[in-house]
Motif scaffolding. Structure first.
Motif, PDB file in Angstrom:
ATOM      1  N   SER A  31      53.330  58.605  84.966  1.00 54.85           N
ATOM      2  CA  SER A  31      52.457  58.674  86.157  1.00 54.85           C
ATOM      3  C   SER A  31      50.973  58.595  85.877  1.00 54.85           C
ATOM      4  O   SER A  31      50.120  58.461  86.638  1.00 54.85           O
ATOM      5  CB  SER A  31      52.879  60.211  87.034  1.00 54.85           C
ATOM      6  OG  SER A  31      52.611  61.159  86.026  1.00 54.85           O
ATOM      7  N   ILE A  32      50.654  59.555  84.748  1.00 53.22           N
ATOM      8  CA  ILE A  32      49.054  59.338  84.489  1.00 53.22           C
ATOM      9  C   ILE A  32      48.519  58.303  84.127  1.00 53.22           C
ATOM     10  O   ILE A  32      47.324  57.824  84.279  1.00 53.22           O
ATOM     11  CB  ILE A  32      48.969  60.571  83.386  1.00 53.22           C
ATOM     12  CG1 ILE A  32      49.032  61.937  83.944  1.00 53.22           C
ATOM     13  CG2 ILE A  32      47.468  60.387  82.698  1.00 53.22           C
ATOM     14  CD1 ILE A  32      49.044  63.111  83.148  1.00 53.22           C
ATOM     15  N   ILE A  33      49.394  57.296  83.381  1.00 50.67           N
ATOM     16  CA  ILE A  33      48.893  56.014  83.008  1.00 50.67           C
ATOM     17  C   ILE A  33      48.540  55.238  84.335  1.00 50.67           C
ATOM     18  O   ILE A  33      47.798  54.375  84.293  1.00 50.67           O
ATOM     19  CB  ILE A  33      50.257  55.349  82.026  1.00 50.67           C
ATOM     20  CG1 ILE A  33      49.893  55.763  80.750  1.00 50.67           C
ATOM     21  CG2 ILE A  33      49.608  53.594  81.854  1.00 50.67           C
ATOM     22  CD1 ILE A  33      50.986  55.202  79.782  1.00 50.67           C
ATOM     23  N   LEU A  34      49.354  55.317  85.122  1.00 51.02           N
ATOM     24  CA  LEU A  34      49.256  54.628  86.487  1.00 51.02           C
ATOM     25  C   LEU A  34      48.008  55.231  87.101  1.00 51.02           C
ATOM     26  O   LEU A  34      47.342  54.438  87.683  1.00 51.02           O
ATOM     27  CB  LEU A  34      50.407  54.920  87.362  1.00 51.02           C
ATOM     28  CG  LEU A  34      51.661  53.854  87.034  1.00 51.02           C
ATOM     29  CD1 LEU A  34      52.746  54.192  88.227  1.00 51.02           C
ATOM     30  CD2 LEU A  34      51.257  52.333  87.305  1.00 51.02           C
ATOM     31  N   LEU A  35      47.940  56.565  87.066  1.00 47.54           N
ATOM     32  CA  LEU A  35      46.442  57.092  87.541  1.00 47.54           C
ATOM     33  C   LEU A  35      45.264  56.359  86.722  1.00 47.54           C
ATOM     34  O   LEU A  35      44.290  56.019  87.534  1.00 47.54           O
ATOM     35  CB  LEU A  35      46.540  58.511  87.485  1.00 47.54           C
ATOM     36  CG  LEU A  35      47.478  59.135  88.420  1.00 47.54           C
ATOM     37  CD1 LEU A  35      47.110  60.984  88.098  1.00 47.54           C
ATOM     38  CD2 LEU A  35      46.943  58.868  90.035  1.00 47.54           C
ATOM     39  N   TYR A  36      45.260  56.069  85.713  1.00 42.65           N
ATOM     40  CA  TYR A  36      44.240  55.671  84.956  1.00 42.65           C
ATOM     41  C   TYR A  36      43.961  54.042  85.466  1.00 42.65           C
ATOM     42  O   TYR A  36      42.837  53.800  85.746  1.00 42.65           O
ATOM     43  CB  TYR A  36      44.442  55.405  83.340  1.00 42.65           C
ATOM     44  CG  TYR A  36      44.793  56.845  82.606  1.00 42.65           C
ATOM     45  CD1 TYR A  36      44.126  57.747  83.079  1.00 42.65           C
ATOM     46  CD2 TYR A  36      45.536  56.649  81.503  1.00 42.65           C
ATOM     47  CE1 TYR A  36      44.396  59.038  82.244  1.00 42.65           C
ATOM     48  CE2 TYR A  36      45.654  57.792  80.620  1.00 42.65           C
ATOM     49  CZ  TYR A  36      45.266  58.859  81.106  1.00 42.65           C
ATOM     50  OH  TYR A  36      45.222  60.101  80.369  1.00 42.65           O
ATOM     51  N   SER A  54      50.488  53.771  92.910  1.00 42.04           N
ATOM     52  CA  SER A  54      50.342  54.523  91.927  1.00 42.04           C
ATOM     53  C   SER A  54      50.493  56.078  92.205  1.00 42.04           C
ATOM     54  O   SER A  54      50.940  57.114  91.607  1.00 42.04           O
ATOM     55  CB  SER A  54      49.184  54.276  91.066  1.00 42.04           C
ATOM     56  OG  SER A  54      48.077  54.407  91.884  1.00 42.04           O
ATOM     57  N   VAL A  55      49.760  56.336  93.163  1.00 45.98           N
ATOM     58  CA  VAL A  55      49.588  57.748  94.001  1.00 45.98           C
ATOM     59  C   VAL A  55      50.901  58.394  94.305  1.00 45.98           C
ATOM     60  O   VAL A  55      51.264  59.399  94.092  1.00 45.98           O
ATOM     61  CB  VAL A  55      48.508  57.782  95.101  1.00 45.98           C
ATOM     62  CG1 VAL A  55      48.722  59.102  95.745  1.00 45.98           C
ATOM     63  CG2 VAL A  55      47.150  57.494  94.586  1.00 45.98           C
ATOM     64  N   ILE A  56      51.770  57.347  94.954  1.00 46.79           N
ATOM     65  CA  ILE A  56      53.130  57.712  95.389  1.00 46.79           C
ATOM     66  C   ILE A  56      54.040  58.240  94.277  1.00 46.79           C
ATOM     67  O   ILE A  56      54.555  59.143  94.320  1.00 46.79           O
ATOM     68  CB  ILE A  56      53.919  56.586  96.049  1.00 46.79           C
ATOM     69  CG1 ILE A  56      52.906  56.379  97.423  1.00 46.79           C
ATOM     70  CG2 ILE A  56      55.273  56.902  96.372  1.00 46.79           C
ATOM     71  CD1 ILE A  56      53.611  55.452  98.365  1.00 46.79           C
ATOM     72  N   PHE A  57      53.830  57.337  93.257  1.00 50.40           N
ATOM     73  CA  PHE A  57      54.565  57.648  91.929  1.00 50.40           C
ATOM     74  C   PHE A  57      54.411  58.896  91.235  1.00 50.40           C
ATOM     75  O   PHE A  57      55.194  59.622  90.787  1.00 50.40           O
ATOM     76  CB  PHE A  57      54.651  56.432  90.747  1.00 50.40           C
ATOM     77  CG  PHE A  57      55.490  56.397  89.597  1.00 50.40           C
ATOM     78  CD1 PHE A  57      56.688  56.245  89.796  1.00 50.40           C
ATOM     79  CD2 PHE A  57      54.813  57.040  88.239  1.00 50.40           C
ATOM     80  CE1 PHE A  57      57.536  56.414  88.679  1.00 50.40           C
ATOM     81  CE2 PHE A  57      55.575  57.092  87.343  1.00 50.40           C
ATOM     82  CZ  PHE A  57      57.030  56.790  87.499  1.00 50.40           C
TER      83      PHE A  57
END
Length: 290
Positions: free
Chosen positions: A180-185, A211-214
């Motif tokens: 999830s944090i990689i998607l936030l990056y 990415s926010v949903i995940f």
């Protein structure tokens, strides 16, 4: 502009639903971990703020007034949302002193962005702030870079500390942080581009929303199996352990005065529960053999 309105409406509804989902997430958790609960309500507030932002965009047609106006208001709203999401992460990953330092730096960055926007409004006497938009964008990019770096630093430190102190299974940590944090990056890196170009907004906007949903769903999932043992103890807990060790070294009688820390109590309770389960299983095996 009809497609832009639809995109804003979808984002408004989904972020509001995410806020509701986060608010109701505590109904099925096994343990009430106070740091996780604080982070959860921070995320609720950030998702509501996100939703209000899209609602205002639809009502006042801010992006329809010009890409520069939409970008300026995006920066004004996205910065505190990114700050809150990062805070929800490091509140679990780090200690109280580091969280307070982060809050101070984050608020200073946002105050600078707001000051630049106000100066631009006074100079242009309108919402079209001209070159001051690029100053806002520069501060926004610097803030996003800081948010990413602080998350990387604190999650790495937490992983190491959990292994050193407790030697516990880090599967929940891996599921929560890495994916999830990689998607936030990824989302944070695309935000500056998305807010400046309407054409790219239709492509990048849905990706950021996904990415926010995940992230929100993995955060909720973490709440189902996180235990107080997996939260980094506060500095005062560490000081209490040092004091206790010094008292034992000096030969003081601390039988009546020793106070167990909250983390130590939880460790004892979990150990007792696991011991009872093992004894029960052993007894059942012996009974079946006989």
């Amino acid at each position: 502009m009809k497609s832009l309105f639809i995109l804003q409406l979808v984002c408004c509804v989904i972020t509001a639903m995410l806020a509701l989902q986060l608010a109701m997430a505590s109904l099925q958790v096994r343990w009430k971990v106070w740091r996780y609960e604080i982070s959860r309500w921070i995320l609720v507030a950030s998702m509501l703020f996100f939703s209000v932002h899209y609602l205002l965009q639809m009502i006042h047609g801010l992006r329809a007034q010009g890409t520069d106006v939409g970008a300026a208001f995006n920066i004004l709203f996205y910065t505190p949302v990114a700050f809150a999401i990062t805070l929800s992460i490091i509140n679990i990953e780090s200690t109280g002193n580091k969280v307070r330092r982060y809050c101070l730096r984050g608020m200073m960055a946002y105050i600078l962005i707001a000051i630049v926007f106000v100066i631009g409004m006074f100079k242009s006497q309108s919402l079209h702030i001209g070159n001051m938009l690029y100053v806002m964008l520069g501060l926004f990019v610097a803030s996003m870079a800081y948010f990413i770096l602080i998350i990387r630093k604190e999650t790495k430190a937490r992983k190491q500390k959990l292994m050193e102190n407790f030697g516990i299974d880090l599967i929940p940590y891996v599921r929560y942080s890495q994916a999830s944090i990689i998607l936030l990056y990824f989302a944070a890196g695309l935000l500056p581009v998305a807010i400046l170009f309407n054409t790219l907004l239709y492509i990048i906007g849905p990706l950021i929303l996904l990415s926010v949903i995940f992230f929100v769903h993995t955060f909720i999932a973490m709440g189902y199996y996180i235990t107080p043992k997996e939260v980094i103890p506060e500095e005062n807990d560490a000081e209490a352990k040092v004091t206790e060790a010094e008292d034992m070294k000096d030969g003081k009688n601390t039988h009546g005065t020793n106070i167990l820390t909250a983390n130590r109590k939880m460790e004892i309770e979990l150990a007792l529960k696991n011991g009872v389960k093992r004894d029960f299983i052993r007894t059942m095996k012996l009974t079946s053999i006989r």
